[in-house]
Design an enzyme around this catalytic site. Structure first.
Site, PDB file in Angstrom:
ATOM      1  N   HIS A  96      23.709 -16.807 -33.330  1.00  0.00           N
ATOM      2  CA  HIS A  96      23.935 -15.522 -32.663  1.00  0.00           C
ATOM      3  C   HIS A  96      25.432 -15.201 -32.639  1.00  0.00           C
ATOM      4  O   HIS A  96      25.840 -14.052 -32.864  1.00  0.00           O
ATOM      5  CB  HIS A  96      23.430 -15.569 -31.215  1.00  0.00           C
ATOM      6  CG  HIS A  96      21.948 -15.778 -31.075  1.00  0.00           C
ATOM      7  ND1 HIS A  96      21.404 -16.934 -30.575  1.00  0.00           N
ATOM      8  CD2 HIS A  96      20.906 -14.965 -31.368  1.00  0.00           C
ATOM      9  CE1 HIS A  96      20.086 -16.827 -30.545  1.00  0.00           C
ATOM     10  NE2 HIS A  96      19.749 -15.650 -31.037  1.00  0.00           N
ATOM     11  N   ARG A 106      14.273 -21.716 -30.700  1.00  0.00           N
ATOM     12  CA  ARG A 106      13.052 -22.522 -30.545  1.00  0.00           C
ATOM     13  C   ARG A 106      13.270 -23.997 -30.891  1.00  0.00           C
ATOM     14  O   ARG A 106      12.417 -24.824 -30.579  1.00  0.00           O
ATOM     15  CB  ARG A 106      11.931 -21.958 -31.417  1.00  0.00           C
ATOM     16  CG  ARG A 106      11.381 -20.618 -30.910  1.00  0.00           C
ATOM     17  CD  ARG A 106      10.189 -20.176 -31.737  1.00  0.00           C
ATOM     18  NE  ARG A 106       9.471 -19.069 -31.127  1.00  0.00           N
ATOM     19  CZ  ARG A 106       9.653 -17.785 -31.458  1.00  0.00           C
ATOM     20  NH1 ARG A 106      10.527 -17.454 -32.387  1.00  0.00           N
ATOM     21  NH2 ARG A 106       8.956 -16.842 -30.859  1.00  0.00           N
TER      22      ARG A 106
HETATM   23  P1  AMP Z   1      16.612 -13.971 -31.791  1.00  0.00           P
HETATM   24  O1  AMP Z   1      17.361 -14.144 -30.507  1.00  0.00           O
HETATM   25  O2  AMP Z   1      15.999 -15.236 -32.287  1.00  0.00           O
HETATM   26  O3  AMP Z   1      15.655 -12.816 -31.750  1.00  0.00           O
HETATM   27  O4  AMP Z   1      17.695 -13.600 -32.876  1.00  0.00           O
HETATM   28  C1  AMP Z   1      18.588 -12.543 -32.679  1.00  0.00           C
HETATM   29  C2  AMP Z   1      19.348 -12.313 -33.951  1.00  0.00           C
HETATM   30  O5  AMP Z   1      20.041 -13.509 -34.294  1.00  0.00           O
HETATM   31  C3  AMP Z   1      18.449 -11.968 -35.147  1.00  0.00           C
HETATM   32  O6  AMP Z   1      19.085 -10.974 -35.935  1.00  0.00           O
HETATM   33  C4  AMP Z   1      18.370 -13.280 -35.876  1.00  0.00           C
HETATM   34  O7  AMP Z   1      18.127 -13.141 -37.270  1.00  0.00           O
HETATM   35  C5  AMP Z   1      19.757 -13.846 -35.628  1.00  0.00           C
HETATM   36  N1  AMP Z   1      19.764 -15.301 -35.803  1.00  0.00           N
HETATM   37  C6  AMP Z   1      18.975 -16.196 -35.172  1.00  0.00           C
HETATM   38  N2  AMP Z   1      19.228 -17.449 -35.636  1.00  0.00           N
HETATM   39  C7  AMP Z   1      20.184 -17.316 -36.585  1.00  0.00           C
HETATM   40  C8  AMP Z   1      20.861 -18.237 -37.448  1.00  0.00           C
HETATM   41  N3  AMP Z   1      20.604 -19.547 -37.441  1.00  0.00           N
HETATM   42  N4  AMP Z   1      21.787 -17.750 -38.304  1.00  0.00           N
HETATM   43  C9  AMP Z   1      22.067 -16.405 -38.342  1.00  0.00           C
HETATM   44  N5  AMP Z   1      21.462 -15.499 -37.560  1.00  0.00           N
HETATM   45  C10 AMP Z   1      20.531 -15.941 -36.689  1.00  0.00           C
END
Ligand code: AMP
Length: 336
Positions: free
Chosen positions: A65, A241
């Site tokens: 993030h 997760r």
């Molecule tokens: P989430 O909180 O999982 O819904 O993710 C929020 C944003 O962070 C989304 O655009 C995801 O694709 C991005 N994101 C989550 N994990 C990663 C990662 N390991 N590398 C790059 N972006 C990420």
């Protein structure tokens, strides 16, 4: 400006880890919960001549993030006002999914965001839906995980954004309400915040493409930036997760990134038959104890499956390790 800590397995396709101590001094972002206040805040920043950039998240933040925030900060030559949204969107979870156990740590998230020194506001709305009279009925089954019961009651939220073809395959096949929920809530965030720029991670490759298409088709005047996947040092793609993986499951889950790297290495050497590549990945994941949801090789922009790798493609994988469903992908371009 950023300290680089390359991932040994995927160093040429992964973002560097970010050492925020080398950036601006820590600064508390303003926490905004109200939609009208958020819109007014954003309009004030634009009136000051700033580019407004948004980074949508569901919280429980990690370096993946934070790398999106880094991309947002670099998005314009103008001063950038950065809004990070933290909202666990109920409508993208089916009733059988993990909404109730999705990890959260708002205080910890705020500390991480403050440490970057570049985040101006956190938008953390209590709810982005008009709740209908069916809410009580929906809640009795456990977590409110889908809004369909409320739609049936007639007075709740009933407007949805669907990106009809792109939402169907891969994650959309096993999570039928997922992209409808994502596209709708991202549209609402765009309408509330009115950003110039929005940053999404390529970790959720199909989601990024769905949002790009939605922005194009609906004429949102927003530049979408796709940011590279950030991985742990051993190659595991960072994910909120991952905290639910046991040590043993986490070790086994490394087979995902390893099999993707092997597939790319093979493809660059001429092993471009997709059926063979997919079978090999399925076999590797299954042998290490994973339960494969899908392995697909698709064109990078259209997400149309291909039989041979002879242009820009991405291999996308979803697999369960224990009770945790993990997704990962790797881009390959045999012509470059
Ligand atoms: P989430 O909180 O999982 O819904 O993710 C929020 C944003 O962070 C989304 O655009 C995801 O694709 C991005 N994101 C989550 N994990 C990663 C990662 N390991 N590398 C790059 N972006 C990420």
């Amino acid at each position: 400006m950023h300290a680089v800590s390359p991932c040994p397995l995927l160093s040429d396709s992964s973002s560097p880890l970010i050492d925020w101590t080398t950036m601006a001094a820590p600064r508390e972002p303003e926490v905004i919960r109200d939609k009208a206040a958020m819109r007014a805040w954003s309009r004030r920043r634009r009136a000051e001549g700033k580019t407004v950039a948004v980074v949508p998240t569901m919280g429980y933040l990690h370096q993946g993030h934070l790398s999106l925030i880094s991309a947002a900060a670099a998005a314009s030559a103008d001063p950038v006002a950065i809004v990070v949204t933290i909202y666990v969107n109920p409508s993208q979870f089916a009733p059988s999914e993990d909404l109730a156990t999705y990890p959260s740590d708002f205080a910890g998230d705020l500390r991480k965001l403050a440490s970057t020194g570049v985040v101006d506001a956190v938008f953390n709305p209590p709810d982005l839906y008009v709740r209908g009279a069916g809410r009580r009925a929906a809640a009795t089954g456990g977590a409110i995980s889908c809004l369909e019961e409320e739609e049936a009651a007639g007075d709740g939220h009933e407007t949805w954004v669907r990106v009809e073809r792109l939402e169907k395959g891969m994650c959309g096949a096993s999570r039928p309400v997922f992209f409808r929920g994502v596209a709708t809530i991202v549209s609402k965030l765009f309408n509330i915040i009115e950003p110039d720029v929005a940053v999404f991670g390529k970790k959720d490759y199909q989601q990024w493409r769905v949002i790009c298409r939605m922005v194009r088709d609906l004429d949102f005047a927003i530049e979408i930036i796709g940011s590279e996947i950030v991985r742990e040092a051993d190659g595991l793609a960072m994910s909120s997760r991952n905290v639910h993986l046991s040590r043993e499951e986490r070790e086994k889950a490394l087979s995902i990134s390893r099999s993707l790297v092997d597939a790319r290495t093979g493809a660059l050497k001429g092993n471009t038959d997709c059926k063979q590549i997919k079978n090999k990945i399925v076999q590797t994941l299954t042998e290490t104890g994973g339960q494969v949801d899908y392995v697909e090789i698709v064109e990078q922009e259209s997400l149309v499956p291909v039989e041979q790798i002879d242009g820009p493609v991405v291999i996308c994988v979803a697999a369960w390790f224990g009770k945790v469903r993990l997704i990962d992908n790797i881009e390959i371009d045999t012509r470059s």
